[in-house]
Design an enzyme around this catalytic site. Sequence first.
Site, PDB file in Angstrom:
ATOM      1  CB  CYS A  50       1.261  -2.771  13.877  1.00  0.00           C
ATOM      2  SG  CYS A  50       1.466  -2.713  12.129  1.00  0.00           S
ATOM      3  CB  SER A  79       8.641   5.979  10.339  1.00  0.00           C
ATOM      4  OG  SER A  79       8.203   5.351  11.686  1.00  0.00           O
ATOM      5  CB  CYS A 124       2.546   6.966   3.737  1.00  0.00           C
ATOM      6  SG  CYS A 124       2.937   5.845   4.934  1.00  0.00           S
ATOM      7  CD  GLU A 137      -1.968  -1.253   3.031  1.00  0.00           C
ATOM      8  OE1 GLU A 137      -2.300  -2.274   3.571  1.00  0.00           O
ATOM      9  OE2 GLU A 137      -1.858  -0.168   3.623  1.00  0.00           O
ATOM     10  CB  CYS A 194       4.011  -3.698  16.780  1.00  0.00           C
ATOM     11  SG  CYS A 194       5.980  -3.307  16.590  1.00  0.00           S
ATOM     12  CB  CYS A 235       1.347   0.974   8.215  1.00  0.00           C
ATOM     13  SG  CYS A 235       1.783   0.071   9.717  1.00  0.00           S
TER      14      CYS A 235
HETATM   15  N1  SAH Z   1       7.840  -0.295  10.791  1.00  0.00           N
HETATM   16  C1  SAH Z   1       8.055   1.291  10.977  1.00  0.00           C
HETATM   17  C2  SAH Z   1       7.230   2.110   9.867  1.00  0.00           C
HETATM   18  C3  SAH Z   1       5.855   1.522   9.449  1.00  0.00           C
HETATM   19  S1  SAH Z   1       4.723   1.775  10.577  1.00  0.00           S
HETATM   20  C4  SAH Z   1       7.527   1.734  12.077  1.00  0.00           C
HETATM   21  O1  SAH Z   1       7.122   1.014  12.904  1.00  0.00           O
HETATM   22  O2  SAH Z   1       8.061   2.963  12.562  1.00  0.00           O
HETATM   23  C5  SAH Z   1       4.325   3.588  10.761  1.00  0.00           C
HETATM   24  C6  SAH Z   1       3.586   4.100  11.872  1.00  0.00           C
HETATM   25  O3  SAH Z   1       2.430   3.478  11.762  1.00  0.00           O
HETATM   26  C7  SAH Z   1       4.437   3.624  13.387  1.00  0.00           C
HETATM   27  O4  SAH Z   1       4.538   4.706  14.116  1.00  0.00           O
HETATM   28  C8  SAH Z   1       3.394   2.733  13.750  1.00  0.00           C
HETATM   29  O5  SAH Z   1       3.599   2.379  15.050  1.00  0.00           O
HETATM   30  C9  SAH Z   1       1.947   3.456  13.323  1.00  0.00           C
HETATM   31  N2  SAH Z   1       0.942   2.435  13.376  1.00  0.00           N
HETATM   32  C10 SAH Z   1       0.788   0.837  13.123  1.00  0.00           C
HETATM   33  N3  SAH Z   1      -0.517   0.592  13.563  1.00  0.00           N
HETATM   34  C11 SAH Z   1      -1.180   1.793  13.527  1.00  0.00           C
HETATM   35  C12 SAH Z   1      -2.674   2.019  14.111  1.00  0.00           C
HETATM   36  N4  SAH Z   1      -3.413   0.960  14.069  1.00  0.00           N
HETATM   37  N5  SAH Z   1      -2.958   3.034  14.366  1.00  0.00           N
HETATM   38  C13 SAH Z   1      -2.267   4.275  14.481  1.00  0.00           C
HETATM   39  N6  SAH Z   1      -0.876   4.221  14.101  1.00  0.00           N
HETATM   40  C14 SAH Z   1      -0.243   2.891  13.758  1.00  0.00           C
HETATM   41 FE1  SF4 Z   2       5.710  -2.695  14.221  1.00  0.00          FE
HETATM   42 FE2  SF4 Z   2       6.335  -0.987  12.117  1.00  0.00          FE
HETATM   43 FE3  SF4 Z   2       6.248  -3.590  11.958  1.00  0.00          FE
HETATM   44 FE4  SF4 Z   2       3.979  -2.403  12.337  1.00  0.00          FE
HETATM   45  S1  SF4 Z   2       5.188  -2.069  10.372  1.00  0.00           S
HETATM   46  S2  SF4 Z   2       4.608  -4.232  13.138  1.00  0.00           S
HETATM   47  S3  SF4 Z   2       4.777  -0.819  13.701  1.00  0.00           S
HETATM   48  S4  SF4 Z   2       7.785  -2.312  12.958  1.00  0.00           S
END
Ligand code: SAH
Ligand code: SF4
Length: 363
Positions: free
Chosen positions: A122, A207, A108, A87, A119, A349
């Site tokens: 996520c 990020s 993005c 995406e 995480c 994301c």
């Molecule tokens: N992996 C990297 C970049 C992609 S995630 C990272 O973790 O930084 C980009 C951002 O979206 C991160 O700050 C992540 O914590 C946040 N994010 C993920 N799921 C989310 C959600 N459901 N609501 C709000 N932010 C979210």
């Molecule tokens: Fe965590 Fe970023 Fe991976 Fe989502 S995309 S699982 S926030 S490291």
Amino acid sequence: MQALSREELQALVKEAGAPAYRADQILHWLYRQRVGGWDGMRNVPKSLREHLAERLVFYPLTLVRVQGSRDTTRKFLWRLADGSFVESVLIPANPALYGERSDRRTLCVSTQVGCAYGCKFCASGLLGWKRNLTPDEIVEQVLSVERWYAQQADREGADGSGLRAVDNLVIMGMGEPLANYAHLMKALALLNAPWGGGIGARKITVSTSGLVPQIRQLADQPLGVQLAISLHGATDEVRGKIMPVNRKYPLKELLAACEYYVSRKGRMITLEYILIEGVNDALSEVPKLALLARRLHAKVNLIPYNPVEGLAWRRPAEAHCEAFLEGLLQRRVTATLRREKGCDIDAACGQLRLRMEQERSAV
Ligand code: SAH
Ligand code: SF4
């Protein structure tokens, strides 16, 4: 097309027996005119195009779906050559009011199919990690959105040929960019180059969930991109509950790497902090977060959690988010609260891909 540097393309052009300036003509077609194939490069001799076509293949991303939200955030779902989905999200800086076009846009982009870091909150991590994106798949997200944008303008009667869709780039889509370090850096070099994407390093934000060795590596290479850290917890206890990566790189090491980045680059970093109800949003967390932010001279970006289907986490009430922000501001921390954009189109994301995969497996 395979992402090539100017030198690499010049070498191929030379090998074909053509003059060096042909490489620049081709780059112009690729990055300014954004053609999607060799046929469109009208002033490049056919014999050279044929020679290159045997060596360089265009792999266009297939647009599966564009979703729009009320504030004109647009979410693109792409299918890659191997059938995977990724995406990209185009976000206007000033939501277009009364039908006017917004003047600045941020794109993005994704760097991996899925994510291995798991995480807990996520969507990208839910289906696990599938593979890294290649440099050209990263670059193509930008070029494909530019193509789409120009076509939209044409359709509306404006001349789209000189229009630019992407002013800022955030590497915050699906995947952990620093876990795909080499491909990311190659893609960013092309997107930043004056003969390529022409996006200034200050307009590119990477990020990360906190990969310490790669943050140090990023600090030591020449491209001065902006760094954002997905912090989401001001103590190891809170962070460790929702981000497994914190076990490998606890806060102490992460903060030291951030300090190193700031000292090498002289750039302010951003701390991303999702507010999740009952997990990290207690007002008693504010002083701890403020302390960290002040130590790093960092800006805090508060983001109310965007609910994910199948996960139980919730966003706190708006008034509570405002109180958390107020607490930081009172402690002289530079902080902002995102008043959500794109929430109604699953813009966080990995959410759109998750839905797509779920629909596919339901068939
Ligand atoms: N992996 C990297 C970049 C992609 S995630 C990272 O973790 O930084 C980009 C951002 O979206 C991160 O700050 C992540 O914590 C946040 N994010 C993920 N799921 C989310 C959600 N459901 N609501 C709000 N932010 C979210
Ligand atoms: Fe965590 Fe970023 Fe991976 Fe989502 S995309 S699982 S926030 S490291």
